[in-house]
Motif scaffolding. Structure first.
Motif, short mmCIF file in Angstrom:
data_model
loop_
_atom_site.label_atom_id
_atom_site.label_comp_id
_atom_site.label_asym_id
_atom_site.label_seq_id
_atom_site.Cartn_x
_atom_site.Cartn_y
_atom_site.Cartn_z
N ILE A 32 1.06 -9.58 18.96
CA ILE A 32 2.01 -8.50 18.79
C ILE A 32 2.32 -7.91 17.31
N ASP A 33 1.72 -8.29 16.22
CA ASP A 33 2.04 -7.75 14.92
C ASP A 33 1.10 -6.58 14.66
N CYS A 34 0.27 -6.06 15.38
CA CYS A 34 -0.75 -5.07 15.17
C CYS A 34 -0.36 -3.82 14.13
N GLY A 35 0.71 -3.51 14.70
CA GLY A 35 1.43 -2.30 14.11
C GLY A 35 2.07 -2.40 12.91
N TYR A 36 2.52 -3.58 12.69
CA TYR A 36 3.16 -3.86 11.35
C TYR A 36 1.69 -4.01 10.33
N PHE A 37 0.72 -4.48 10.76
CA PHE A 37 -0.39 -4.82 9.99
C PHE A 37 -0.96 -3.38 9.55
N VAL A 38 -1.19 -2.51 10.46
CA VAL A 38 -1.74 -1.21 10.28
C VAL A 38 -0.76 -0.52 9.04
N MET A 39 0.47 -0.74 9.31
CA MET A 39 1.35 0.14 8.60
C MET A 39 1.60 -0.42 7.13
N ARG A 40 1.21 -2.00 6.92
CA ARG A 40 1.33 -2.62 5.65
C ARG A 40 -0.07 -2.27 4.91
N PHE A 41 -1.24 -2.08 5.60
CA PHE A 41 -2.45 -1.92 4.93
C PHE A 41 -2.43 -0.37 4.57
N MET A 42 -1.78 0.31 5.50
CA MET A 42 -1.59 2.09 4.98
C MET A 42 -0.67 2.12 3.68
N LYS A 43 0.22 1.34 3.59
CA LYS A 43 1.01 1.41 2.40
C LYS A 43 0.36 0.89 1.25
N GLU A 44 -0.34 -0.38 1.44
CA GLU A 44 -1.18 -0.62 0.23
C GLU A 44 -2.38 0.26 -0.18
N ILE A 45 -2.92 0.85 0.82
CA ILE A 45 -3.96 1.64 0.44
C ILE A 45 -3.43 3.05 -0.49
N ILE A 46 -2.32 3.42 0.12
CA ILE A 46 -1.35 4.47 -0.76
C ILE A 46 -0.92 4.03 -2.00
N LEU A 47 -0.49 3.02 -2.09
CA LEU A 47 -0.16 2.41 -3.45
C LEU A 47 -1.09 2.12 -4.48
N ALA A 48 -2.28 1.65 -3.97
CA ALA A 48 -3.34 1.34 -4.84
C ALA A 48 -3.81 2.78 -5.29
N TYR A 73 -1.11 -11.40 6.50
CA TYR A 73 -0.19 -11.09 5.82
C TYR A 73 0.98 -12.08 6.03
N SER A 74 1.73 -12.51 4.96
CA SER A 74 2.68 -13.50 5.26
C SER A 74 3.82 -12.74 5.85
N LYS A 75 4.91 -13.50 6.42
CA LYS A 75 6.09 -12.98 7.02
C LYS A 75 7.04 -12.15 5.96
N ASP A 76 7.18 -12.50 4.90
CA ASP A 76 7.85 -11.55 3.86
C ASP A 76 6.93 -10.15 3.94
N LYS A 77 5.95 -10.22 3.78
CA LYS A 77 4.94 -8.87 3.93
C LYS A 77 5.28 -7.66 4.99
N LEU A 78 5.44 -8.47 6.06
CA LEU A 78 5.88 -7.74 7.31
C LEU A 78 7.37 -7.50 7.45
N VAL A 79 8.11 -8.26 6.87
CA VAL A 79 9.66 -7.96 6.91
C VAL A 79 9.81 -6.70 5.95
N GLU A 80 9.11 -6.72 5.07
CA GLU A 80 9.09 -5.50 4.04
C GLU A 80 8.70 -4.12 4.64
#
Length: 103
Positions: A32-48, A73-80
């Motif tokens: 169920i968390d795939c969307g959050y993982f995709v968004m988190r990974f995109m954010k990290e790519i942009i921030l990098a 990712y940890s739960k904290d990263k997904l909550v972010e």
């Protein structure tokens, strides 16, 4: 344009085939968390601020006992991600409503 050509066989040519490269990135441990993982990974790519994603190097590097770990990712990263999305939506809706009220 390449994607459009791949979807329409009449436009398809050998040069229009997209070379898909498997990127090693954090993976969800549930269904169920795939969307959050995709968004988190995109954010990290942009921030990098990188021009491209390296194939064998994970963008997310968490140090655990001196080793780099990027399996999930940890739960904290997904909550972010949830907080970023909620903040964006509240600000967008606030601006949208304010604009409508001035019309």
């Amino acid at each position: 344009m390449c994607i459009c050509r791949c979807l329409h066989p009449k436009l398809k040519s050998k040069s229009s085939v997209i070379p898909w490269i498997e990127i090693k990135c954090p993976m969800q441990t549930n269904g169920i968390d795939c969307g959050y993982f995709v968004m988190r990974f995109m954010k990290e790519i942009i921030l990098a601020n990188q021009d491209m994603i390296l194939e064998n190097v994970c963008i997310t590097l968490e140090i655990t006992n001196g080793d780099y770990k990027c399996k999930t990712y940890s739960k904290d990263k997904l909550v972010e991600v949830e907080e970023d999305w909620a903040t964006f939506m509240v600000e967008y809706l606030r601006d949208y409503i304010a604009q409508r009220l001035t019309l």
